[in-house]
Motif scaffolding. Structure first.
Motif: not given
Ligand SMILES: [Zn+2]
Length: 300
Positions: A246, A248, A279, A281-282
């Motif tokens: 990720c 981010c 986040c 995603f992570c």
């Protein structure tokens, strides 16, 4: 013993291979994404059936992303459905980086649902190719099969007119731990000869199961060479490492916070509130305190 185990892990590092048959009529992709899927499942703390759904999507996205041209290009697979998982999303790039999430982790299991199709429910699978152009390419298919692999096969035939065979596998042990995760994809190029088509069809039909084979120690290279493209002299053109990644950052999300608008940001300041972003995603958490908010306000 530990040393041997580690050494083995290095040899079997996550990777995707792509290539073509010697007669240039069949393209192939194969991926060992065991550690990548493990990491995704660990981040989101998933168990069945969510872990299998996310795993299959991650594997598919890796294989579909590897054909992208630019480093900035992205491919996204999105499930929007009415089942307990409430949809899922994965995204990948040409360098083997992949990340994703399911919308409602744990919801299917809490209802006693273990089947993939039941967990997903009815809905659509959308493939978004962001090639840095004004508009991304978007293709959508109804989730008819609910296995993800067959739905993607249908997508390739319907939207891209490419006869494709896809296998996606996540092998889980009795404790819910990932043993193997991988997939392969075979595509027929235009004007593939009938005899070649029937040969590869026969190979795929008689092939037992990818993750079972991986579990017995077969590498994806060997699976392609000795089974899927047997007698078709496959040539590997690229091998790319694969990882759950990720990109981010606090700065990136700060740009998103600007969208909250002046009023809301000022209100947070007045109340002495901190803004918090997690986040998708992570699962990394970013906290924006007074100074951060002032900085964002300054840029508005
Ligand atoms: Zn992130």
């Amino acid at each position: 013993m530990i040393w041997i185990f580690r050494k083995e892990k290095i040899v079997l590092k996550d990777r995707i291979i792509t290539g073509i048959s010697k007669d240039k009529s069949i393209r192939f992709f194969a991926v060992d994404a065991t550690e990548t899927v493990k990491k995704g499942i660990e981040i989101h703390q998933l168990f069945q059936p969510d872990s299998i759904i996310l795993g299959r999507l991650l594997i598919a996205a890796i294989m579909m992303g590897i054909d992208l041209k630019s480093d900035k290009d992205r491919i996204t697979l999105k499930i929007e459905s009415d089942g307990p998982i409430g949809g899922a999303l994965v995204t990948s790039d040409k360098n083997g980086n992949v990340k994703g999430y399911v919308n409602k982790p744990g919801a299917a299991a809490s209802k006693g649902i273990i089947g993939i199709k039941d967990a997903i429910g009815n809905g659509v699978l959308t493939i978004i190719k962001d090639l840095g152009l004004k508009h991304p390419y978007i293709g959508t298919v109804k989730l008819i099969y609910g296995t993800i692999a067959r739905d993607l096969t249908y997508y390739f035939v319907k939207s891209e007119q490419i006869p494709t065979s896809i296998s996606l596998g996540v092998l889980i042990d009795e404790h819910g731990n990932i043993r193997q995760a991988g997939g392969f994809m075979v595509q027929l190029l235009p004007e593939t000869k009938e005899e070649i088509i029937s040969k590869v069809e026969k190979n795929i039909r008689s092939f037992p199961n990818l993750t079972d084979m991986m579990d017995m120690g077969y590498s994806i290279e060997k699976v392609i060479n000795d089974f899927i493209l047997k007698d078709l002299s496959p040539e590997i053109k690229r091998t790319v490492p694969v990882r759950y990644y990720c990109d981010c950052s606090k700065e990136k999300f700060a740009r998103g916070l600007k969208l909250l608008g002046k009023e809301e940001l000022e209100e947070a300041l007045e109340k002495g509130e901190k803004l918090e972003i997690v986040c998708h995603f992570c699962r990394k958490k970013y906290i924006y305190g007074e100074n951060d908010i002032l900085e964002i306000l300054n840029e508005l």
